[in-house]
Design a protein around this motif. Sequence first.
Motif, PDB file in Angstrom:
ATOM      1  N   GLY A 217       3.402 -22.463   8.125  1.00 53.03           N
ATOM      2  CA  GLY A 217       2.979 -22.823   6.784  1.00 53.03           C
ATOM      3  C   GLY A 217       2.510 -21.610   6.016  1.00 53.03           C
ATOM      4  N   GLY A 218       2.620 -20.418   6.573  1.00 57.01           N
ATOM      5  CA  GLY A 218       2.170 -19.196   5.936  1.00 57.01           C
ATOM      6  C   GLY A 218       3.211 -18.647   4.993  1.00 57.01           C
ATOM      7  N   ALA A 219       2.909 -17.457   4.477  1.00 58.53           N
ATOM      8  CA  ALA A 219       3.811 -16.787   3.551  1.00 58.53           C
ATOM      9  C   ALA A 219       5.081 -16.356   4.271  1.00 58.53           C
ATOM     10  CB  ALA A 219       3.112 -15.565   2.961  1.00 58.53           C
ATOM     11  N   PRO A 220       6.225 -16.334   3.572  1.00 50.66           N
ATOM     12  CA  PRO A 220       7.459 -15.876   4.215  1.00 50.66           C
ATOM     13  C   PRO A 220       7.378 -14.386   4.539  1.00 50.66           C
ATOM     14  CG  PRO A 220       7.819 -16.304   1.877  1.00 50.66           C
ATOM     15  CD  PRO A 220       6.422 -16.755   2.205  1.00 50.66           C
ATOM     16  N   VAL A 221       8.130 -13.953   5.513  1.00 46.03           N
ATOM     17  CA  VAL A 221       8.080 -12.579   5.992  1.00 46.03           C
ATOM     18  C   VAL A 221       8.922 -11.643   5.137  1.00 46.03           C
ATOM     19  CG1 VAL A 221       8.643 -11.106   7.958  1.00 46.03           C
ATOM     20  CG2 VAL A 221       7.614 -13.317   8.346  1.00 46.03           C
ATOM     21  N   TRP A 222      10.003 -12.141   4.530  1.00 49.32           N
ATOM     22  CA  TRP A 222      10.942 -11.252   3.863  1.00 49.32           C
ATOM     23  C   TRP A 222      10.322 -10.402   2.751  1.00 49.32           C
ATOM     24  CZ3 TRP A 222      12.042 -11.530  -1.263  1.00 49.32           C
ATOM     25  CH2 TRP A 222      11.777 -12.727  -1.915  1.00 49.32           C
ATOM     26  N   PRO A 223       9.352 -10.888   1.945  1.00 49.04           N
ATOM     27  CA  PRO A 223       8.780  -9.987   0.931  1.00 49.04           C
ATOM     28  C   PRO A 223       8.065  -8.789   1.565  1.00 49.04           C
ATOM     29  CG  PRO A 223       8.256 -12.254   0.389  1.00 49.04           C
ATOM     30  CD  PRO A 223       8.845 -12.250   1.766  1.00 49.04           C
ATOM     31  N   TRP A 224       7.456  -8.998   2.722  1.00 46.72           N
ATOM     32  CA  TRP A 224       6.778  -7.896   3.396  1.00 46.72           C
ATOM     33  C   TRP A 224       7.786  -6.871   3.911  1.00 46.72           C
ATOM     34  CZ3 TRP A 224       1.906  -7.469   2.440  1.00 46.72           C
ATOM     35  CH2 TRP A 224       1.171  -8.601   2.141  1.00 46.72           C
ATOM     36  N   ILE A 225       8.902  -7.342   4.402  1.00 45.55           N
ATOM     37  CA  ILE A 225       9.926  -6.419   4.897  1.00 45.55           C
ATOM     38  C   ILE A 225      10.504  -5.610   3.744  1.00 45.55           C
ATOM     39  CG2 ILE A 225      12.207  -6.287   5.986  1.00 45.55           C
ATOM     40  CD1 ILE A 225      11.349  -8.765   7.649  1.00 45.55           C
ATOM     41  N   VAL A 226      10.818  -6.286   2.640  1.00 45.05           N
ATOM     42  CA  VAL A 226      11.356  -5.585   1.471  1.00 45.05           C
ATOM     43  C   VAL A 226      10.327  -4.577   0.961  1.00 45.05           C
ATOM     44  CG1 VAL A 226      12.072  -5.879  -0.942  1.00 45.05           C
ATOM     45  CG2 VAL A 226      12.942  -7.422   0.810  1.00 45.05           C
ATOM     46  N   GLY A 227       9.065  -4.977   0.891  1.00 43.76           N
ATOM     47  CA  GLY A 227       8.006  -4.074   0.442  1.00 43.76           C
ATOM     48  C   GLY A 227       7.878  -2.860   1.343  1.00 43.76           C
ATOM     49  N   ALA A 228       7.960  -3.075   2.648  1.00 36.24           N
ATOM     50  CA  ALA A 228       7.858  -1.953   3.581  1.00 36.24           C
ATOM     51  C   ALA A 228       9.030  -0.997   3.413  1.00 36.24           C
ATOM     52  CB  ALA A 228       7.793  -2.470   5.017  1.00 36.24           C
ATOM     53  N   VAL A 229      10.232  -1.527   3.234  1.00 39.25           N
ATOM     54  CA  VAL A 229      11.418  -0.675   3.051  1.00 39.25           C
ATOM     55  C   VAL A 229      11.279   0.145   1.767  1.00 39.25           C
ATOM     56  CG1 VAL A 229      13.901  -0.722   2.576  1.00 39.25           C
ATOM     57  CG2 VAL A 229      12.958  -2.111   4.425  1.00 39.25           C
ATOM     58  N   VAL A 230      10.837  -0.493   0.686  1.00 38.88           N
ATOM     59  CA  VAL A 230      10.661   0.221  -0.583  1.00 38.88           C
ATOM     60  C   VAL A 230       9.584   1.291  -0.439  1.00 38.88           C
ATOM     61  CG1 VAL A 230       9.849  -0.048  -2.970  1.00 38.88           C
ATOM     62  CG2 VAL A 230      11.521  -1.650  -2.028  1.00 38.88           C
ATOM     63  N   LEU A 231       8.487   0.955   0.221  1.00 42.07           N
ATOM     64  CA  LEU A 231       7.404   1.912   0.420  1.00 42.07           C
ATOM     65  C   LEU A 231       7.852   3.104   1.263  1.00 42.07           C
ATOM     66  CD1 LEU A 231       4.424   2.403  -0.180  1.00 42.07           C
ATOM     67  CD2 LEU A 231       3.869   1.182   1.916  1.00 42.07           C
ATOM     68  N   VAL A 232       8.556   2.848   2.334  1.00 43.73           N
ATOM     69  CA  VAL A 232       9.037   3.940   3.186  1.00 43.73           C
ATOM     70  C   VAL A 232      10.051   4.791   2.430  1.00 43.73           C
ATOM     71  CG1 VAL A 232      10.387   4.476   5.252  1.00 43.73           C
ATOM     72  CG2 VAL A 232       8.547   2.804   5.366  1.00 43.73           C
ATOM     73  N   ALA A 233      10.975   4.161   1.712  1.00 45.60           N
ATOM     74  CA  ALA A 233      11.975   4.920   0.956  1.00 45.60           C
ATOM     75  C   ALA A 233      11.303   5.783  -0.109  1.00 45.60           C
ATOM     76  CB  ALA A 233      12.992   3.980   0.315  1.00 45.60           C
ATOM     77  N   GLY A 234      10.316   5.226  -0.785  1.00 41.99           N
ATOM     78  CA  GLY A 234       9.584   6.011  -1.786  1.00 41.99           C
ATOM     79  C   GLY A 234       8.828   7.161  -1.156  1.00 41.99           C
ATOM     80  N   GLY A 235       8.231   6.921  -0.005  1.00 41.36           N
ATOM     81  CA  GLY A 235       7.496   7.985   0.683  1.00 41.36           C
ATOM     82  C   GLY A 235       8.401   9.100   1.152  1.00 41.36           C
ATOM     83  N   VAL A 236       9.554   8.731   1.682  1.00 46.01           N
ATOM     84  CA  VAL A 236      10.509   9.751   2.130  1.00 46.01           C
ATOM     85  C   VAL A 236      10.998  10.570   0.942  1.00 46.01           C
ATOM     86  CG1 VAL A 236      12.816  10.080   3.118  1.00 46.01           C
ATOM     87  CG2 VAL A 236      11.198   8.515   4.216  1.00 46.01           C
ATOM     88  N   THR A 237      11.306   9.907  -0.165  1.00 41.98           N
ATOM     89  CA  THR A 237      11.759  10.616  -1.368  1.00 41.98           C
ATOM     90  C   THR A 237      10.676  11.572  -1.857  1.00 41.98           C
ATOM     91  OG1 THR A 237      13.137   8.741  -1.987  1.00 41.98           O
ATOM     92  CG2 THR A 237      12.592  10.310  -3.737  1.00 41.98           C
ATOM     93  N   LEU A 238       9.436  11.100  -1.895  1.00 38.21           N
ATOM     94  CA  LEU A 238       8.333  11.943  -2.326  1.00 38.21           C
ATOM     95  C   LEU A 238       8.137  13.131  -1.380  1.00 38.21           C
ATOM     96  CD1 LEU A 238       5.981  12.337  -4.293  1.00 38.21           C
ATOM     97  CD2 LEU A 238       4.577  10.921  -2.775  1.00 38.21           C
ATOM     98  N   ALA A 239       8.212  12.862  -0.083  1.00 39.69           N
ATOM     99  CA  ALA A 239       8.042  13.945   0.901  1.00 39.69           C
ATOM    100  C   ALA A 239       9.154  14.984   0.757  1.00 39.69           C
ATOM    101  CB  ALA A 239       8.046  13.364   2.305  1.00 39.69           C
ATOM    102  N   LEU A 240      10.372  14.537   0.523  1.00 43.80           N
ATOM    103  CA  LEU A 240      11.482  15.481   0.351  1.00 43.80           C
ATOM    104  C   LEU A 240      11.303  16.334  -0.896  1.00 43.80           C
ATOM    105  CD1 LEU A 240      14.518  13.282   1.431  1.00 43.80           C
ATOM    106  CD2 LEU A 240      13.556  15.229   2.659  1.00 43.80           C
ATOM    107  N   ARG A 241      10.856  15.714  -1.985  1.00 45.96           N
ATOM    108  CA  ARG A 241      10.658  16.468  -3.228  1.00 45.96           C
ATOM    109  C   ARG A 241       9.506  17.455  -3.108  1.00 45.96           C
ATOM    110  NH1 ARG A 241      12.566  13.783  -8.531  1.00 45.96           N
ATOM    111  NH2 ARG A 241      14.237  12.503  -7.722  1.00 45.96           N
ATOM    112  N   LEU A 242       8.417  17.019  -2.463  1.00 46.73           N
ATOM    113  CA  LEU A 242       7.283  17.934  -2.280  1.00 46.73           C
ATOM    114  C   LEU A 242       7.623  19.047  -1.303  1.00 46.73           C
ATOM    115  CD1 LEU A 242       4.290  15.423  -2.200  1.00 46.73           C
ATOM    116  CD2 LEU A 242       4.944  16.951  -4.061  1.00 46.73           C
ATOM    117  N   GLY A 243       8.490  18.757  -0.365  1.00 47.79           N
ATOM    118  CA  GLY A 243       8.882  19.755   0.630  1.00 47.79           C
ATOM    119  C   GLY A 243       9.705  20.883   0.033  1.00 47.79           C
TER     120      GLY A 243
END
Length: 185
Positions: A157-183
Amino acid sequence: MTRVARLAGRVAAVVVAAGLALFLGVGPALAHAQLEGSDPPDGSSLATGPTSVTIRFSDTMQAGFNTVTVIGPDRLAYQDGDAVAAADSVTVKVKPLGPAGKYDIGYRVVSDDGHPVSGVLSFTLTQAGPGTGVPVSGAPQPADAAVGDAAADPGSGGAPVWPWIVGAVVLVAGGVTLALRLGKN
């Protein structure tokens, strides 16, 4: 420290932060009421029928929105009156039971946080009783409730999992992009 090592450290930090955000956000979904037990206990065998059925939960139950059915092997109803909520329990009186066999206790109750909780419990009457049930009128029978609830609510009866997975993928992709640009600087 080399440029590649700094970049790897940044990527690792972003992945850890995303993982923490994912797992810390799951807490509220697990806060819904859970079945804790029943009287008679689920799967028990009884020589005489109970005068009432009580179902206990991990949260306070709301009054007035609860349905509990006791359906015998003859597919007749044996509950007597409306289900009554008190604190973390819901109770319904039971008429004298009839034939020996499996009795299903179907329930759909509403916890204090407004979420419905439903399921089916059972017990077996080992010796026939003197009672006679009544035809089920409009109330969902436990077998029907279990099928309908499984389709409507496959989890807790809890919240669906898919928004968390999508959020994690977006967060990781953004972090990798930021790390590459700062690098590159």
